[in-house]
Structure formats: C-alpha cells, structure tokens
Write a protein that holds these residues in place. Structure first.
Motif, PDB file in Angstrom:
ATOM      1  N   ILE A  40     -24.958 -37.053  16.066  1.00 14.54           N
ATOM      2  CA  ILE A  40     -25.197 -36.285  17.150  1.00 14.54           C
ATOM      3  C   ILE A  40     -25.591 -37.483  18.145  1.00 14.54           C
ATOM      4  N   TYR A  41     -24.817 -37.268  19.475  1.00 15.40           N
ATOM      5  CA  TYR A  41     -25.179 -38.324  20.390  1.00 15.40           C
ATOM      6  C   TYR A  41     -26.224 -37.622  21.383  1.00 15.40           C
ATOM      7  N   SER A  42     -27.279 -38.436  21.696  1.00 17.42           N
ATOM      8  CA  SER A  42     -28.149 -38.053  22.827  1.00 17.42           C
ATOM      9  C   SER A  42     -27.528 -37.827  24.094  1.00 17.42           C
ATOM     10  N   HIS A  43     -26.809 -38.818  24.390  1.00 14.27           N
ATOM     11  CA  HIS A  43     -25.772 -38.775  25.654  1.00 14.27           C
ATOM     12  C   HIS A  43     -24.928 -39.741  25.463  1.00 14.27           C
ATOM     13  N   LEU A  44     -23.866 -40.006  26.521  1.00 14.67           N
ATOM     14  CA  LEU A  44     -22.633 -40.777  26.230  1.00 14.67           C
ATOM     15  C   LEU A  44     -22.788 -42.105  26.700  1.00 14.67           C
ATOM     16  N   HIS A  45     -23.713 -42.589  27.135  1.00 13.90           N
ATOM     17  CA  HIS A  45     -23.800 -44.175  27.686  1.00 13.90           C
ATOM     18  C   HIS A  45     -23.425 -44.936  26.898  1.00 13.90           C
ATOM     19  N   TRP A  46     -22.900 -46.247  27.165  1.00 16.99           N
ATOM     20  CA  TRP A  46     -22.072 -47.186  26.522  1.00 16.99           C
ATOM     21  C   TRP A  46     -23.202 -47.665  25.322  1.00 16.99           C
ATOM     22  N   ASP A  47     -24.526 -47.833  25.392  1.00 20.04           N
ATOM     23  CA  ASP A  47     -25.458 -48.265  24.503  1.00 20.04           C
ATOM     24  C   ASP A  47     -25.863 -47.404  23.606  1.00 20.04           C
ATOM     25  N   HIS A  48     -25.215 -46.302  23.536  1.00 24.06           N
ATOM     26  CA  HIS A  48     -25.472 -45.186  22.329  1.00 24.06           C
ATOM     27  C   HIS A  48     -24.566 -44.904  21.847  1.00 24.06           C
ATOM     28  N   VAL A  49     -23.278 -44.949  22.341  1.00 19.59           N
ATOM     29  CA  VAL A  49     -22.094 -44.527  21.682  1.00 19.59           C
ATOM     30  C   VAL A  49     -21.627 -45.252  20.494  1.00 19.59           C
ATOM     31  N   GLY A  50     -21.847 -46.431  20.351  1.00 23.82           N
ATOM     32  CA  GLY A  50     -21.325 -47.373  19.343  1.00 23.82           C
ATOM     33  C   GLY A  50     -19.823 -47.352  19.058  1.00 23.82           C
ATOM     34  N   PRO A  96     -24.205 -30.056  26.007  1.00 23.17           N
ATOM     35  CA  PRO A  96     -23.480 -29.148  27.008  1.00 23.17           C
ATOM     36  C   PRO A  96     -22.937 -29.703  28.125  1.00 23.17           C
ATOM     37  N   GLY A  97     -21.766 -30.148  28.507  1.00 21.93           N
ATOM     38  CA  GLY A  97     -21.482 -30.746  29.856  1.00 21.93           C
ATOM     39  C   GLY A  97     -21.002 -32.184  29.663  1.00 21.93           C
ATOM     40  N   ALA A  98     -21.132 -32.575  28.237  1.00 16.28           N
ATOM     41  CA  ALA A  98     -20.547 -33.863  28.220  1.00 16.28           C
ATOM     42  C   ALA A  98     -19.197 -34.045  28.400  1.00 16.28           C
ATOM     43  N   THR A  99     -18.554 -33.363  27.760  1.00 14.93           N
ATOM     44  CA  THR A  99     -17.053 -33.605  27.537  1.00 14.93           C
ATOM     45  C   THR A  99     -16.420 -33.792  28.876  1.00 14.93           C
ATOM     46  N   ALA A 100     -17.187 -33.203  30.237  1.00 16.83           N
ATOM     47  CA  ALA A 100     -16.557 -33.487  31.314  1.00 16.83           C
ATOM     48  C   ALA A 100     -16.652 -34.867  31.652  1.00 16.83           C
ATOM     49  N   ASP A 150     -11.009 -41.488  25.425  1.00 18.56           N
ATOM     50  CA  ASP A 150     -10.661 -41.443  24.271  1.00 18.56           C
ATOM     51  C   ASP A 150     -11.585 -41.697  23.321  1.00 18.56           C
ATOM     52  N   LEU A 151     -12.922 -41.807  23.596  1.00 19.33           N
ATOM     53  CA  LEU A 151     -13.907 -42.203  22.795  1.00 19.33           C
ATOM     54  C   LEU A 151     -14.014 -41.216  21.721  1.00 19.33           C
TER      55      LEU A 151
END
Length: 310
Positions: free
Chosen positions: A110-120, A134-138, A157-158
């Motif tokens: 589960i991602y809190s959000h998609l910033h670079w320092d969280h996505v690994g 909700p809305g993160a795919t956009a 392509d994350l």
C-alpha cells in the motif's frame, strides 16, 4: 459463556528504507535558510492473522528509497542531488530479509502516495498487489499540470497495471454500507466515518486496519490506522507532515517562490493538508501513537529500536 470474539490486531514493525536530507525552508515556517536535517523514509510491515482460517496476510506500507538511485529516471536523479546526504542501505528488501521474509512473501504493497522517496522499487515485489489512493493513477498518466518542483516527477510504467488497485473515489461513500464477516480483506469498499476520522476503509472488515483518506499532500495520499493491541492504535501518517513541529503547532506549513515567481508548497493543497494535520492532532489527543514517514524523532527514540523488523 460470552460469544464475543476477541478483537483482531495487527502485528506492526518498522522497516529501514533509506535516509535523505530535507532543507527546513521547504517544509516549515518560520525557518532557517541553512537548517537541514537527515531523516528516514520509513516503511512498515503489517501482518494480520485470521484466527478462523489461520491465514496471515502481509502488507508493506511504502517502499522508501530505491536502491540503487541510478535506477531512478534522470529528473529524479537530478532532484536527489538537492537531498544529500542520502543513503539507500539497508533498503526495504534487505530489511525484510533481516527478519526472515522476502518480497515474495508480501501480499500487498500500500502506497501512502507516489513521490519518489516512497515508491522504492516495485519490480522487486513480483507477486504483490499494489494499492494506491484515489486519483493516483492520473499522476502516473501525466495528469499533474499544477504540480511543480523536481520531486513531482512520476514514472508512467512504475506499477504493473494488472496488479494494481486504485481505491474508489471518496465521493462514492455510502453510509448504509454494511461490512461482511471480519477477516476477509477487501479494497473495494466505500469510505465511511470512524470516530473523529471522516473517511476510512476497514480493509479486513474487523476494525484491525483502516485506510484513511488524508488529502492535501498529493492526490491519492492515504494513511493507515492499525490496532496493535486491544486498546492501542498506531497511525501511520505518511507525508501528512514532514516535521513534528507542525503537529505541535510550533511551526506552520511553508511556502516559497520558484525561479518563475510561482508560489510553491510541498503540499499540492495547503488547506487540505492543514485540515489533515488537525485531524491527526485530534487522534494524538485521543491516545493514538502517530508516526510520520520521515519521523526522525521516532526513529532516534531508543525505545523504538526493538520495533524494527528483524
């Protein structure tokens, strides 16, 4: 004899997932122009045991920094130069291995959000299902015209789209919804109030782990509320704020001007972020333990050293 079932709880461990350095001026006001602090990018392992079926579901919340950083796209590599010193070892994979697990043991990320320092590095989790707010795919599709700054670059392509669940829009909430038998995991639910929190999703349908809509920082930003003992809760706040002084009220959310004269903020919506912090402040007053993703005070507290996995 009482027929009341015991409350199910979550086994929660922190995972080391890298460190980066944050200039104070981008995060709090008032600030010092020269103040910088190296902070963690914490990840968390959450394990849920269904005592009826004997099944353990394993979830990792955020994947922290990518190792090596050369695997980031060039725009992020440029941004990383502003966040030095930065380290990526141990990363989340190594942290899991130190406790006897591999990425293949993780059911959900589960991602809190998609910033670079969280996505690994999602590619390191070949069997996991990814869950985003909700809305993160956009964001991945490039629909972020108002977001500025080097940190606001998102990789199209994350995520493997066939193993990714985007949670339903918060507008789809239905107060008449009733949950199924506890213990069965479901990410396809409406958002419902829980105590002082207006929008939550009870993913095991037994009160042990709630996803919390936490708007402000980035579209799709979510937090987790975990019951780790019958009367003890931990709130994983992601990037709802980056400095504990924002929670105490000692500092305000910072704004600055970029090279083009635009007003910038680390949060996509400053007012929503402020309201989210207010709700977290209420939870803390209610006795909930609050942990931010970059919570250096929590990490440095000797009492928390044994709470890291392995």
């Amino acid at each position: 004899m009482s027929s009341v079932k015991p409350q199910r709880c979550i086994q929660l461990h922190a995972l080391q997932a890298g460190h980066l350095t944050l200039p104070e001026r981008f995060f709090v006001h008032p600030f010092s122009d020269t103040a910088r602090r190296t902070v963690p990018s914490l990840s968390f392992l959450l394990q849920h045991l269904d005592t009826d079926s004997g099944k353990t579901t394993r979830i990792v919340f955020d994947l922290g920094l990518r190792h090596p950083t050369s695997n980031y796209p060039v725009p992020i590599q440029r941004h990383i130069q502003t966040r030095q010193p930065l380290t990526t070892e141990p990363d989340v994979v190594k942290s899991l291995e130190e406790g006897g697990l591999s990425p293949s043991d993780i059911d959900f990320v589960i991602y809190s959000h998609l910033h670079w320092d969280h996505v690994g590095d999602p590619k390191a989790f070949p069997k996991s299902t990814f869950v985003i707010g909700p809305g993160a795919t956009a964001l991945l599709d490039g629909d972020n015209p108002t977001l500025r700054g080097g940190h606001s670059f998102f990789e199209a392509d994350l995520l493997p789209r066939d193993r990714t669940i985007e949670l339903s829009p918060v507008e789809d909430s239905d107060s008449t919804h009733s949950t199924a038998e506890g213990g069965l995991i479901s990410f396809h639910q409406p958002w419902l109030p829980h105590g002082s929190v207006p929008r939550t999703m009870d993913i095991f349908q037994d009160g042990s782990l709630l996803i919390v809509d936490a708007p402000g920082h980035l579209p799709g930003h979510v937090n987790l509320l975990a019951r780790i003992e019958p009367h003890k809760y931990v709130y994983l706040a992601g990037d709802a704020c980056h400095d504990r002084r924002l929670l105490t009220g000692e500092r305000e959310i910072s704004e600055w001007l970029d090279d083009h004269g635009h007003i910038c903020c680390i949060h996509a919506n400053k007012e929503d972020a402020r309201r989210t912090i207010e709700r977290i402040r209420v939870l803390e007053a209610e006795g909930v333990e609050i942990i931010f993703a970059h919570d250096v005070e929590w990490e440095e507290n000797p009492r928390n050293s044994e709470r890291f996995f392995g």
